[in-house]
Design an enzyme around this catalytic site. Structure first.
Site, PDB file in Angstrom:
ATOM      1  CB  CYS A   1      -0.879   0.032   1.257  1.00  0.00           C
ATOM      2  SG  CYS A   1      -1.893  -1.437   1.530  1.00  0.00           S
TER       3      CYS A   1
ATOM      4  CB  CYS B   1      -3.446   2.358   2.630  1.00  0.00           C
ATOM      5  SG  CYS B   1      -4.686   1.057   2.316  1.00  0.00           S
TER       6      CYS B   1
ATOM      7  CB  CYS C   1      -4.566   2.763  -0.880  1.00  0.00           C
ATOM      8  SG  CYS C   1      -3.106   1.686  -0.988  1.00  0.00           S
TER       9      CYS C   1
ATOM     10  CG  ASP D   1      12.739  37.118 -18.519  1.00  0.00           C
ATOM     11  OD1 ASP D   1      12.581  36.711 -19.675  1.00  0.00           O
ATOM     12  OD2 ASP D   1      11.815  37.622 -17.838  1.00  0.00           O
TER      13      ASP D   1
END
Length: 482
Positions: free
Chosen positions: A32, A36, A66, A439
């Site tokens: 799991c 879960c 799950c 930038d």
């Protein structure tokens, strides 16, 4: 993490650790994810694993409650610091072995079969052939739940050579047949729509905001972006076609409809579209890192860090970035459209309106005369230099490399500036810590009372945003509005 950390996360059902590790229960034979909801197993009956593949290799089956193999996009990353292993994993996830052998994979990576197997066993605990087999089975299970295709189509899309092979591998991994699994998952078949897959995402997800970003940069003839959909032509090494992406907020999923004569390309398109829409980034970590930063808060969407629109095709994006040096977004997009038209790689008559061309690859662009496209001689030379660097391997457009290595290699090419290097790293390769310090938008966003910071100050300010400066850049851009 220690076993004590694993145990604490499992007992608390902490979803923040989903995908970070898995636990198996010896008395039930299943594994799991940490969150879960099933009754908690006793610690003495629990075994912990770093990856889903290790749990499968140990003989455990995924929990049907799950659904760790469906709910977790294991292809988003892997606990390996080895670039070759990560690149091999990406190629396996993208279906390279659907068309090729393990020897072909090793050859692409420049190593021997034996070395590749050794690396996988040492780093991951599972050999590459088994890894590919598990991946095919899990991709097929995703399609059984999240697509409307037939069993035959799903077997082909997952890369199985026959239905018998599909059934044998699937039953070996999940202890039931694909047909029985489809009944268990409660998914029906719709023969009218057998190319639709559902790409699950974590809320919040602002599909409209991403489309707005993409619409301004849509490449004429190759992409069509509307108010509620994204559509483009594509070519892989083995297939060609087009796909359309729309949102299904009720299911917290994107609907991906693929149209191609080669159904085996679905695996690659599925993964590339997930990367394109940034569905697998853990924004809880980035959000916590940026929390309380007033500069970045201005560019967040309803208090959340925006997703980063990444390139579907890194080479195409590199060309567009070079075209965009020192000109506007609109002008660069227009020129890229002219390049696609000049290449003349025409789509079929059955493609949607607006999808007229495939963008040229490196070999095709190397042979193309770009006279009349509107480029200066210097820009044409820069394009030629970059294309040759890709062809001879001097520059690699892989996300499984360090930012520093890419910056070193790409910036060494004549005509390639710092902005282009970081922009390609950021959106072309999806590297999370790229930062285009020069930038104009970044500089404007960092200005105080109209006074712009010096280059050294920009980098100094950005240090606190490591290792997620790509997302910080996106927040700064968003803070400027239009």
């Amino acid at each position: 993490m220690t076993n004590q950390d694993y145990s604490r996360a499992r007992i608390n059902r902490d979803r923040n650790f989903d995908g970070k590790f898995f636990f198996a229960v010896k008395t039930t034979g299943i594994f799991c994810r940490p969150s879960c909801p099933s009754p908690r197993a006793k610690e003495e009956n629990v075994v912990y694993y770093d990856s889903i593949f290790q749990a499968l290799e140990a003989g455990f089956r995924p929990c049907l409650r799950c659904r760790p193999d469906i709910s977790i996009e294991y292809g988003a990353g892997y606990p390996s610091s080895h670039e070759l292993v990560n690149e091999a994993l990406r190629m396996i996830y993208d279906g390279f072995l659907n068309y090729h052998s393990l020897s072909d994979l090793a050859m692409e990576l420049g190593i021997t079969d034996r070395h590749l197997r050794q690396l996988f066993v040492e780093r991951l605990g599972v050999p590459p052939v088994k890894m590919a087999r598990y991946h095919k089975a899990m991709f097929a299970r995703k399609m059984l739940l999240n697509s409307t295709g037939s069993i035959t189509d799903i077997a082909a899309a997952a890369g199985f050579g026959s239905l018998r092979q599909f059934n044998d591998v699937f039953k070996n991994v999940f202890n039931m047949t694909p047909t029985a699994m489809r009944r268990e998952l409660g998914r029906s078949v719709d023969a009218r729509e057998n190319t639709t897959l559902f790409l699950k995402y974590e809320q919040p997800f602002d599909f409209g905001q991403m489309l707005s970003f993409m619409r301004e940069r849509a490449l004429k003839g190759v992409e069509v972006v509307t108010a509620d959909s994204y559509c483009r032509s594509f070519r892989t090494a083995e297939a060609k076609g087009y796909f359309t992406v729309t949102d299904d907020p009720a299911q917290s999923a994107l609907r991906l409809s693929i149209f191609s004569e080669d159904i085996k390309c679905y695996m690659e398109i599925y993964n590339r579209v997930r990367r394109m829409f940034d569905l697998d980034t853990d924004f809880r970590i980035i959000g916590a890192h940026f929390q309380g930063d007033p500069l970045l808060a201005k560019g967040m969407i309803n208090g959340h860090v925006p997703r980063l629109p990444k390139a579907f095709e890194p080479f195409e994006f590199m060309i567009r970035a070079i075209l965009g040096q020192q000109i506007s977004v609109k002008a660069a997009t227009t020129m890229a459209g002219r390049v696609a038209e000049k290449a003349g790689l025409v789509c079929g008559d059955d493609f949607p309106r607006g999808l007229d061309y495939f963008f040229p690859g490196p070999e095709e662009l190397a042979r193309l005369d770009l006279e009349g496209v509107g480029l200066t001689n210097n820009r044409r030379q820069t394009l030629s230099t970059a294309v040759q660097a890709i062809l001879n391997g001097a520059v690699k457009l892989s996300s499984n490399q360090s930012l520093e290595n890419f910056q070193r290699d790409f910036s060494s090419l004549k005509g390639i500036g710092d902005w282009t290097v970081n922009y390609v790293a950021m959106r072309g390769l999806g590297l999370p810590d790229s930062f285009p310090a020069g930038d104009l938008g970044v500089i404007k966003a960092l200005a105080v009372d109209g006074v712009k910071p010096a280059p050294g100050q920009v980098l100094e300010i950005a240090e606190k945003w490591r290792p997620y400066r790509s997302y910080a850049t996106l927040c700064l851009w968003n803070s400027l509005g239009n």
